[in-house]
Design an enzyme around this catalytic site. Structure first.
Site, PDB file in Angstrom:
ATOM      1  N   HIS A  20       0.776  -0.865  -0.082  1.00 48.51           N
ATOM      2  CA  HIS A  20       0.023  -0.177   0.158  1.00 48.51           C
ATOM      3  C   HIS A  20       1.066   1.622  -0.023  1.00 48.51           C
ATOM      4  O   HIS A  20       1.039   1.844   0.936  1.00 48.51           O
ATOM      5  CB  HIS A  20      -0.855  -0.001   1.758  1.00 48.51           C
ATOM      6  CG  HIS A  20      -1.872   1.061   0.797  1.00 48.51           C
ATOM      7  ND1 HIS A  20      -3.042   0.841   1.437  1.00 48.51           N
ATOM      8  CD2 HIS A  20      -1.897   2.195   0.480  1.00 48.51           C
ATOM      9  CE1 HIS A  20      -3.556   2.064   2.075  1.00 48.51           C
ATOM     10  NE2 HIS A  20      -3.273   2.622   1.269  1.00 48.51           N
TER      11      HIS A  20
ATOM     12  N   ASP B 124       1.367   3.982   3.024  1.00 46.93           N
ATOM     13  CA  ASP B 124       0.614   4.997   2.342  1.00 46.93           C
ATOM     14  C   ASP B 124       1.180   6.130   1.605  1.00 46.93           C
ATOM     15  O   ASP B 124       1.083   5.547   0.304  1.00 46.93           O
ATOM     16  CB  ASP B 124      -0.662   5.542   3.663  1.00 46.93           C
ATOM     17  CG  ASP B 124      -1.961   5.622   2.437  1.00 46.93           C
ATOM     18  OD1 ASP B 124      -2.118   5.653   1.598  1.00 46.93           O
ATOM     19  OD2 ASP B 124      -2.891   6.008   3.195  1.00 46.93           O
ATOM     20  N   ASP B 125       1.387   7.074   1.365  1.00 44.04           N
ATOM     21  CA  ASP B 125       1.843   7.810   1.210  1.00 44.04           C
ATOM     22  C   ASP B 125       3.571   8.970   2.085  1.00 44.04           C
ATOM     23  O   ASP B 125       3.514   9.738   2.366  1.00 44.04           O
ATOM     24  CB  ASP B 125       1.547   9.000   1.194  1.00 44.04           C
ATOM     25  CG  ASP B 125       0.283   8.742   0.366  1.00 44.04           C
ATOM     26  OD1 ASP B 125      -0.054   8.559  -0.817  1.00 44.04           O
ATOM     27  OD2 ASP B 125      -1.462   8.806   0.771  1.00 44.04           O
TER      28      ASP B 125
ATOM     29  N   HIS C  67      -9.709   0.706  -1.315  1.00 46.38           N
ATOM     30  CA  HIS C  67      -9.233   2.124   0.226  1.00 46.38           C
ATOM     31  C   HIS C  67     -11.001   1.342   0.764  1.00 46.38           C
ATOM     32  O   HIS C  67     -12.222   2.121  -0.367  1.00 46.38           O
ATOM     33  CB  HIS C  67      -9.600   3.047  -0.126  1.00 46.38           C
ATOM     34  CG  HIS C  67      -7.382   3.058  -0.639  1.00 46.38           C
ATOM     35  ND1 HIS C  67      -7.244   3.014  -1.229  1.00 46.38           N
ATOM     36  CD2 HIS C  67      -6.822   4.097   0.505  1.00 46.38           C
ATOM     37  CE1 HIS C  67      -5.621   3.167  -1.439  1.00 46.38           C
ATOM     38  NE2 HIS C  67      -5.813   4.160  -0.961  1.00 46.38           N
TER      39      HIS C  67
ATOM     40  N   GLU D 108     -10.825   3.611   6.302  1.00 47.73           N
ATOM     41  CA  GLU D 108      -9.698   4.940   6.431  1.00 47.73           C
ATOM     42  C   GLU D 108     -11.101   5.404   7.329  1.00 47.73           C
ATOM     43  O   GLU D 108     -10.669   5.745   8.560  1.00 47.73           O
ATOM     44  CB  GLU D 108      -9.935   5.119   5.276  1.00 47.73           C
ATOM     45  CG  GLU D 108      -8.720   5.950   5.199  1.00 47.73           C
ATOM     46  CD  GLU D 108      -7.257   6.531   4.541  1.00 47.73           C
ATOM     47  OE1 GLU D 108      -8.238   6.446   3.357  1.00 47.73           O
ATOM     48  OE2 GLU D 108      -6.344   7.615   4.550  1.00 47.73           O
TER      49      GLU D 108
ATOM     50  N   HIS E   7       1.673   4.569  -2.578  1.00 47.07           N
ATOM     51  CA  HIS E   7       1.177   5.726  -3.707  1.00 47.07           C
ATOM     52  C   HIS E   7       2.337   6.340  -4.222  1.00 47.07           C
ATOM     53  O   HIS E   7       2.682   6.942  -4.065  1.00 47.07           O
ATOM     54  CB  HIS E   7      -0.273   6.664  -3.426  1.00 47.07           C
ATOM     55  CG  HIS E   7      -1.269   5.983  -2.435  1.00 47.07           C
ATOM     56  ND1 HIS E   7      -2.575   5.558  -3.270  1.00 47.07           N
ATOM     57  CD2 HIS E   7      -1.588   5.575  -1.681  1.00 47.07           C
ATOM     58  CE1 HIS E   7      -3.518   5.485  -2.695  1.00 47.07           C
ATOM     59  NE2 HIS E   7      -2.948   5.362  -1.723  1.00 47.07           N
TER      60      HIS E   7
HETATM   61  N1  ADE Z   1      -4.231   8.406  -2.439  1.00 40.83           N
HETATM   62  C1  ADE Z   1      -3.371   9.189  -1.407  1.00 40.83           C
HETATM   63  N2  ADE Z   1      -3.828   8.454  -0.375  1.00 40.83           N
HETATM   64  C2  ADE Z   1      -4.412   8.547  -0.745  1.00 40.83           C
HETATM   65  C3  ADE Z   1      -5.501   7.800   1.009  1.00 40.83           C
HETATM   66  N3  ADE Z   1      -4.561   7.419   1.950  1.00 40.83           N
HETATM   67  N4  ADE Z   1      -6.632   7.662   1.233  1.00 40.83           N
HETATM   68  C4  ADE Z   1      -7.240   7.622   0.050  1.00 40.83           C
HETATM   69  N5  ADE Z   1      -7.150   8.086  -1.303  1.00 40.83           N
HETATM   70  C5  ADE Z   1      -5.464   8.588  -1.000  1.00 40.83           C
HETATM   71 ZN    ZN Z   2      -3.473   4.460   0.706  1.00 42.72          ZN
END
Ligand code: ADE
Ligand code: ZN
Length: 349
Positions: free
Chosen positions: A25, A286-287, A205, A208, A27
């Site tokens: 996971h 994630d990011d 997703h 969340e 992006h």
């Molecule tokens: N796009 C990038 N990060 C995300 C996240 N945590 N939740 C939904 N979309 C995303």
């Molecule tokens: Zn994500």
């Protein structure tokens, strides 16, 4: 389940760093560091609404998912050429290799780019070339998963999917991301059915910020194989039992959840509760450029804050291989390497 021999507490951080793991996971647009954003802006003549790297970083004070997404999409606006996509993915893959990530399944958001006039070929070819080079140069196996933006329509997702079809050999699945609340999975039933008919893997997703109901529809309407995040499942005992019984993986991202205020503090994260309930939980970044850490930072900070054990470290890494979309023989090779790493640390006791 493999029984981990006791590991001296002072060795746990090193074990977390060194153990082989998969990241499921991430992006790729969320791995764009401010320095690379500014370098690409200069290279491409793009003007950013921030004076410099420091001003951009100072804006990374998020209150929820949407407050992050607004900045994340602005950052991605510097990506124009195939080499830009390559450079972004290559930077992530080098970081992943340093964290002993042996396999990564990487999300990308084509609509963020095609909406700005960037051709689909530019996006996919740049990312895919970096994945090929990662295997050859870093020994990291890397695959792509195409995500649909759920704040856009299903028609837009169908058009995107059709544009991506000529490149079908360059991605392994489809996912669903962006603003969750108000955009339930069932909105994308047709495009997920189409992707399934093309033999692609399905993930989404859900849970969340959104309710357990979104996780049910991800499972029963979209027929996903994994759920990304899924931390809201704890509010629905029937859902928890279903996830445990089916071993549906949840790709959990603790630093992301902390930075987007899903939990007040990392110590309040429910990853221990999800593991104790027997769910197939994996740990992910994630990011990473926006949330203060790559995969090993997530491991180190989460273990320090919540008191997870060496046995749970083994379970998380082992789950990451189980939940990955690779052949069984490959999973078994990585599991063997994982056990060897644990053996080495037990022997030092
Ligand atoms: N796009 C990038 N990060 C995300 C996240 N945590 N939740 C939904 N979309 C995303
Ligand atoms: Zn994500």
């Amino acid at each position: 389940m493999y029984q981990v021999h006791s590991v001296a507490p002072h060795l746990l951080p090193q074990l977390l760093r060194e153990m082989p793991k998969a990241e499921l996971h991430i992006h790729i647009e969320g791995s764009l560091e401010p320095e690379l954003i500014f370098a690409l802006a200069q290279r491409n003549g793009v003007t950013l609404p921030y004076a410099n790297v420091e001003a951009l970083r100072a804006a990374y004070a998020f209150t929820n998912l949407q407050s992050f997404l607004d900045i994340y999409y602005a950052g991605a606006s510097v990506l124009l050429h195939e080499q830009d996509f390559y450079d972004m993915a290559w930077a992530y893959l080098q970081r992943a290799a340093a964290d002993h990530v042996v396999h990564a399944e990487i999300f990308f958001d084509p609509q963020t780019h095609t909406e700005r006039g960037v051709p689909m070929a530019t996006v996919i070819n740049g990312l895919h070339r970096a994945c090929v080079d990662a295997q050859a140069t870093l020994g990291v196996s890397a695959q792509l998963i195409l995500c649909f933006l759920r704040h856009l329509s299903e028609e837009a997702a169908l058009q995107t999917f059709n544009e991506a079809l000529p490149f079908k050999t360059k991605f392994i699945g489809v996912g669903l991301d962006s603003s969750e609340v108000g955009h339930p999975p069932e909105k994308f039933q047709k495009v997920f059915a189409l992707a399934h008919a093309h033999g692609l893997h399905l993930v989404a997703h859900a849970g969340e910020e959104g309710p357990p109901a979104y996780m049910w529809s991800a499972l029963d309407v979209l027929h996903v194989e994994r759920i990304d995040h899924g931390v809201q499942a704890v509010h629905d005992a029937t859902l928890m039992a279903r996830l445990a019984k089916d071993r549906t993986p949840l790709t959990v991202c603790p630093l992301s959840n902390q930075k987007l205020c899903v939990f007040p503090d990392l110590k309040d994260h429910n990853i221990g509760q999800l593991l104790d309930a027997g769910l197939c939980v994996t740990l992910n970044s994630d990011d990473p450029a926006y949330f203060g850490g790559y995969l090993n930072d997530n491991f180190l900070q989460t273990f320090a804050a919540t008191g997870l054990t060496a046995q749970q470290a083994y379970v998380l890494a082992s789950n990451s291989f189980e939940a990955s979309f690779v052949p069984e023989v490959q999973k078994n090779q990585w599991l063997h390497a994982l056990k060897q790493t644990f053996q080495k640390f037990a022997d030092q006791d």
